[in-house]
Design a protein around this motif. Sequence first.
Motif, PDB file in Angstrom:
ATOM      1  N   PRO A 275       0.806  -1.223   0.000  1.00  0.00           N
ATOM      2  CA  PRO A 275       0.000   0.000   0.000  1.00  0.00           C
ATOM      3  C   PRO A 275       0.837   1.269   0.000  1.00  0.00           C
ATOM      4  CG  PRO A 275      -0.042  -1.077   2.155  1.00  0.00           C
ATOM      5  CD  PRO A 275       0.598  -2.036   1.211  1.00  0.00           C
ATOM      6  N   GLU A 276       2.052   1.200   0.537  1.00  0.00           N
ATOM      7  CA  GLU A 276       2.898   2.387   0.567  1.00  0.00           C
ATOM      8  C   GLU A 276       3.394   2.783  -0.825  1.00  0.00           C
ATOM      9  OE1 GLU A 276       5.205  -1.320   1.111  1.00  0.00           O
ATOM     10  OE2 GLU A 276       3.520  -0.427   2.200  1.00  0.00           O
ATOM     11  N   SER A 277       3.263   1.881  -1.783  1.00  0.00           N
ATOM     12  CA  SER A 277       3.705   2.178  -3.154  1.00  0.00           C
ATOM     13  C   SER A 277       2.575   2.695  -4.036  1.00  0.00           C
ATOM     14  CB  SER A 277       4.314   0.917  -3.788  1.00  0.00           C
ATOM     15  OG  SER A 277       5.441   0.493  -3.062  1.00  0.00           O
ATOM     16  N   GLY A 278       1.352   2.645  -3.548  1.00  0.00           N
ATOM     17  CA  GLY A 278       0.218   3.103  -4.341  1.00  0.00           C
ATOM     18  C   GLY A 278      -0.541   4.215  -3.653  1.00  0.00           C
ATOM     19  N   ILE A 279      -1.592   4.655  -4.303  1.00  0.00           N
ATOM     20  CA  ILE A 279      -2.534   5.622  -3.727  1.00  0.00           C
ATOM     21  C   ILE A 279      -3.919   4.997  -3.839  1.00  0.00           C
ATOM     22  CG2 ILE A 279      -3.530   7.929  -3.868  1.00  0.00           C
ATOM     23  CD1 ILE A 279      -0.929   8.860  -5.192  1.00  0.00           C
ATOM     24  N   ASN A 280      -4.521   4.697  -2.717  1.00  0.00           N
ATOM     25  CA  ASN A 280      -5.790   3.970  -2.675  1.00  0.00           C
ATOM     26  C   ASN A 280      -6.951   4.909  -2.994  1.00  0.00           C
ATOM     27  OD1 ASN A 280      -8.207   2.664  -1.729  1.00  0.00           O
ATOM     28  ND2 ASN A 280      -6.883   1.230  -0.620  1.00  0.00           N
ATOM     29  N   ALA A 281      -7.630   4.650  -4.121  1.00  0.00           N
ATOM     30  CA  ALA A 281      -8.712   5.521  -4.554  1.00  0.00           C
ATOM     31  C   ALA A 281      -9.898   5.489  -3.586  1.00  0.00           C
ATOM     32  CB  ALA A 281      -9.172   5.128  -5.959  1.00  0.00           C
ATOM     33  N   ILE A 282     -10.075   4.364  -2.906  1.00  0.00           N
ATOM     34  CA  ILE A 282     -11.155   4.283  -1.907  1.00  0.00           C
ATOM     35  C   ILE A 282     -10.835   5.204  -0.735  1.00  0.00           C
ATOM     36  CG2 ILE A 282     -12.395   2.793  -0.302  1.00  0.00           C
ATOM     37  CD1 ILE A 282     -11.894   0.473  -2.211  1.00  0.00           C
ATOM     38  N   ASP A 283      -9.586   5.138  -0.270  1.00  0.00           N
ATOM     39  CA  ASP A 283      -9.180   6.031   0.816  1.00  0.00           C
ATOM     40  C   ASP A 283      -9.353   7.494   0.404  1.00  0.00           C
ATOM     41  OD1 ASP A 283      -8.551   3.883   2.367  1.00  0.00           O
ATOM     42  OD2 ASP A 283      -6.378   4.005   2.040  1.00  0.00           O
ATOM     43  N   GLN A 284      -8.967   7.806  -0.832  1.00  0.00           N
ATOM     44  CA  GLN A 284      -9.076   9.178  -1.317  1.00  0.00           C
ATOM     45  C   GLN A 284     -10.530   9.630  -1.363  1.00  0.00           C
ATOM     46  OE1 GLN A 284      -5.757   9.957  -0.828  1.00  0.00           O
ATOM     47  NE2 GLN A 284      -6.154  11.397  -2.492  1.00  0.00           N
ATOM     48  N   THR A 285     -11.413   8.709  -1.747  1.00  0.00           N
ATOM     49  CA  THR A 285     -12.839   9.040  -1.804  1.00  0.00           C
ATOM     50  C   THR A 285     -13.364   9.392  -0.418  1.00  0.00           C
ATOM     51  OG1 THR A 285     -13.208   7.613  -3.723  1.00  0.00           O
ATOM     52  CG2 THR A 285     -15.137   8.180  -2.403  1.00  0.00           C
ATOM     53  N   PHE A 286     -12.969   8.617   0.582  1.00  0.00           N
ATOM     54  CA  PHE A 286     -13.459   8.897   1.931  1.00  0.00           C
ATOM     55  C   PHE A 286     -12.810  10.139   2.536  1.00  0.00           C
ATOM     56  CE2 PHE A 286     -15.197   4.666   1.485  1.00  0.00           C
ATOM     57  CZ  PHE A 286     -16.416   4.804   2.122  1.00  0.00           C
ATOM     58  N   LYS A 287     -11.578  10.437   2.136  1.00  0.00           N
ATOM     59  CA  LYS A 287     -10.986  11.707   2.551  1.00  0.00           C
ATOM     60  C   LYS A 287     -11.786  12.872   1.968  1.00  0.00           C
ATOM     61  CE  LYS A 287      -6.180  10.175   3.129  1.00  0.00           C
ATOM     62  NZ  LYS A 287      -4.794  10.274   2.586  1.00  0.00           N
ATOM     63  N   MET A 288     -12.176  12.742   0.698  1.00  0.00           N
ATOM     64  CA  MET A 288     -12.997  13.767   0.062  1.00  0.00           C
ATOM     65  C   MET A 288     -14.321  13.929   0.796  1.00  0.00           C
ATOM     66  SD  MET A 288     -14.526  13.878  -3.841  1.00  0.00           S
ATOM     67  CE  MET A 288     -15.680  12.525  -3.548  1.00  0.00           C
ATOM     68  N   LEU A 289     -14.946  12.791   1.137  1.00  0.00           N
ATOM     69  CA  LEU A 289     -16.229  12.855   1.838  1.00  0.00           C
ATOM     70  C   LEU A 289     -16.068  13.516   3.206  1.00  0.00           C
ATOM     71  CD1 LEU A 289     -19.234  12.108   1.853  1.00  0.00           C
ATOM     72  CD2 LEU A 289     -18.593   9.914   2.871  1.00  0.00           C
ATOM     73  N   GLU A 290     -14.989  13.213   3.914  1.00  0.00           N
ATOM     74  CA  GLU A 290     -14.740  13.836   5.213  1.00  0.00           C
ATOM     75  C   GLU A 290     -14.609  15.347   5.079  1.00  0.00           C
ATOM     76  OE1 GLU A 290     -11.325  11.982   6.831  1.00  0.00           O
ATOM     77  OE2 GLU A 290     -12.331  10.080   7.249  1.00  0.00           O
ATOM     78  N   GLU A 291     -13.948  15.802   4.017  1.00  0.00           N
ATOM     79  CA  GLU A 291     -13.800  17.236   3.793  1.00  0.00           C
ATOM     80  C   GLU A 291     -15.155  17.880   3.502  1.00  0.00           C
ATOM     81  OE1 GLU A 291     -11.024  19.188   4.093  1.00  0.00           O
ATOM     82  OE2 GLU A 291     -10.184  17.353   4.978  1.00  0.00           O
TER      83      GLU A 291
END
Length: 350
Positions: free
Chosen positions: A174-190
């Motif tokens: 996971p440290e070598s990629g960017i998880n689109a699911i994580d990014q989606t939930f970061k967006m939702l949190e914002e």
Amino acid sequence: MKTERAKEILLNLLKIPSPSGSEDRIALHIMEFLHKLDYDVHIESDGEIIDLVVNPDAELFYEVHMDTIPMRAEPFVRGNIVYGTGASDIKGGIAAILLMLEELKKEDKDLNVGIVFVSDEEHGGRGSALFMERYRPKMAVVLEPTDLEVHIAHAGNIEAYFEVDGKEAHGACPESGINAIDQTFKMLEELKKLEPFNAKGKYFDAHIGLQELVCDNPYYLIPALCRGRVEARLLPDQEVEDILDLMEPIFEEYTLKYEYTEIWDGYELEPDEEIVVLAKKAMEATEIDEFGGMRSWTDAINFVYNGTRTIVFGPGNLDISHTKNEHIDVRDVVTASEFLKALNEIFGKS
């Protein structure tokens, strides 16, 4: 007995599937019902959409949509509870109108209001839009499941589809990629942190959340792309354009692309407006005592945007509408019919 007659009318409606785009059979059934009662029915169509109009010159209209979501549950009965797709949203409301019209004929009373049965509410609202292109009533009652509350306020809404991209990597790295699911939930949190979505209202609160999220990931990978839909409910006094200005920087930061598919302002009627005063009198006559606010898009938006002062009212429960457990108490259908009948009489004397 009215409850048994309401049950019979409703079951006959539920036995006819009428998903958006396939309203022909239900429209024919309603036309035949009305013709047996000697009501003239005007057909409005643009070649795709069908609306049925009764008493077209009236200044107050009752509007109800004939379409439902695609069939999820077959109709059946347990006592006074009728189950099935469309029972609550909003064939119970259609049944209330038909029962009222039948009662008026039995009692040899005038129909003082107009009635319109529209298509396409669940898909795009084109039926009510077509009606409002050709008719401009002064006031309206849009039937939707309100638990017999008279809704004098209506939510605004923002709906957006989006794509969030990341960076693909082996699932164990996971440290070598960017998880689109994580990014989606970061967006939702914002988005959830924005002040407008933490506002409290008289009838409901503002809200934003995900209603759809799809991330194709058939291999053992860090997901690189998510597609989804975010839905925001706004208070009647919140301005859509102001909120879009706050949302767009967040979308720009997190998404590959985004598109607004629904944007509308809500509204709230004043206590002294004619339709509210008339509704109060009908409420007193039928022991309905609750005002409320509609949380979902309804045809009332098309009516109000075109100058028709509109309340939302009907039997059924919005919470369970569209679910596999959708159902309605036919005693509420009878009560709704009595309210509509009382309002028809009060309006005729006004």
